[in-house]
Scaffold this active site. Structure first.
Site, PDB file in Angstrom:
ATOM      1  N   ASP A  19       0.869  -1.170   0.000  1.00  0.00           N
ATOM      2  CA  ASP A  19       0.000   0.000   0.000  1.00  0.00           C
ATOM      3  C   ASP A  19       0.912   1.228   0.000  1.00  0.00           C
ATOM      4  OD1 ASP A  19      -2.005   1.836   0.281  1.00  0.00           O
ATOM      5  OD2 ASP A  19      -2.843   0.991   2.119  1.00  0.00           O
ATOM      6  N   LYS A  49      -0.455  -0.879  -4.390  1.00  0.00           N
ATOM      7  CA  LYS A  49      -1.814  -0.342  -4.365  1.00  0.00           C
ATOM      8  C   LYS A  49      -1.745   1.170  -4.280  1.00  0.00           C
ATOM      9  CE  LYS A  49      -4.550  -0.278  -0.696  1.00  0.00           C
ATOM     10  NZ  LYS A  49      -4.975   1.157  -0.658  1.00  0.00           N
ATOM     11  N   GLU A  51      -4.111   4.632  -3.783  1.00  0.00           N
ATOM     12  CA  GLU A  51      -5.389   5.279  -3.546  1.00  0.00           C
ATOM     13  C   GLU A  51      -5.656   6.154  -4.765  1.00  0.00           C
ATOM     14  OE1 GLU A  51      -5.930   7.093   0.235  1.00  0.00           O
ATOM     15  OE2 GLU A  51      -5.528   5.237   1.329  1.00  0.00           O
ATOM     16  N   GLU A 117     -13.876   0.941  -1.039  1.00  0.00           N
ATOM     17  CA  GLU A 117     -13.987   1.140   0.407  1.00  0.00           C
ATOM     18  C   GLU A 117     -15.125   2.082   0.761  1.00  0.00           C
ATOM     19  OE1 GLU A 117     -11.335   2.336   4.358  1.00  0.00           O
ATOM     20  OE2 GLU A 117     -10.353   2.154   2.409  1.00  0.00           O
TER      21      GLU A 117
END
Length: 207
Positions: A19, A49, A51, A117
């Protein structure tokens, strides 16, 4: 990177996804590519990953063309908490349509999967139907291809849980009870007892 490397060393078959931390991408493509590449080269991650948003579509394309697998992340993006707050995302027609569009754009850019999410369950289902890559839900209802939760919340280590999460254990209470019992045993002289101690007769003359 050190945390990712520790996870990678402890796994055999699991897919290790790093992340990417706040400010490790987004400021400039060159730095972002280098930082993501280091996660694969130095930390032994299998993928990164990001965002995601409009600003990560082109970066996702560049990374995947270089052989760096990318997992996208839409909906609630905690690194942008100061901008969006920790509220459910995609709750009106405009923002829901934007999430669907961004999901398609990131799939076209080469993302191999998508985290959704804290979005409405019917939006998550629509996104899952709209793209062919797997969707991973966290607070996004039952109709994603997979599910994820924060491990501290799953085992009950954190003080509280997100409204969409569930505690499946109570490690925090077990730890508190064990530590309290240890302190009490030391203070009372119960621990360490004879069975926890080793004596060596050959050194009796030392004292």
């Amino acid at each position: 990177a050190s945390h990712t490397a520790a996870v990678a060393r402890a796994t055999d078959d699991a897919l290790v996804i790093a992340d990417m931390p706040f400010l490790s991408y987004g400021a400039g493509d060159a730095d972002a590519i280098e930082n993501c590449g280091r996660m694969l080269k130095e930390a032994d991650a299998d993928a990164v990953k990001l965002e995601s948003g409009h600003h990560t579509v082109d970066l996702t394309r560049k990374l995947t063309r270089l052989g760096i697998p990318v997992q996208a992340h839409l909906g609630l993006t905690p690194q942008r908490e100061n901008e969006t707050g920790l509220y459910r995302q995609g709750t009106d027609e405009e923002s829901a349509s934007e999430i669907i569009d961004l999901a398609r754009e990131h799939e076209a850019a080469g993302a191999f999967s998508l985290v959704l999410e804290h979005v409405p369950a019917n939006l998550a289902e629509a996104v899952t139907d709209a793209i062919s890559i797997p969707t991973i839900g966290i607070g996004a209802g039952p109709n994603c291809d997979g599910q994820v939760l924060v491990i501290d919340e799953v085992i009950g280590l954190s003080e509280g849980t997100a409204p969409f999460s569930k505690q499946f254990g109570d490690v925090r209470s077990e730890m508190r009870d064990a530590i309290d019992s240890y302190a009490e045993a030391v203070e009372s002289g119960e621990f360490p007892a004879e069975e926890h101690s080793h004596y060596e007769s050959d050194i009796d003359d030392v004292y």
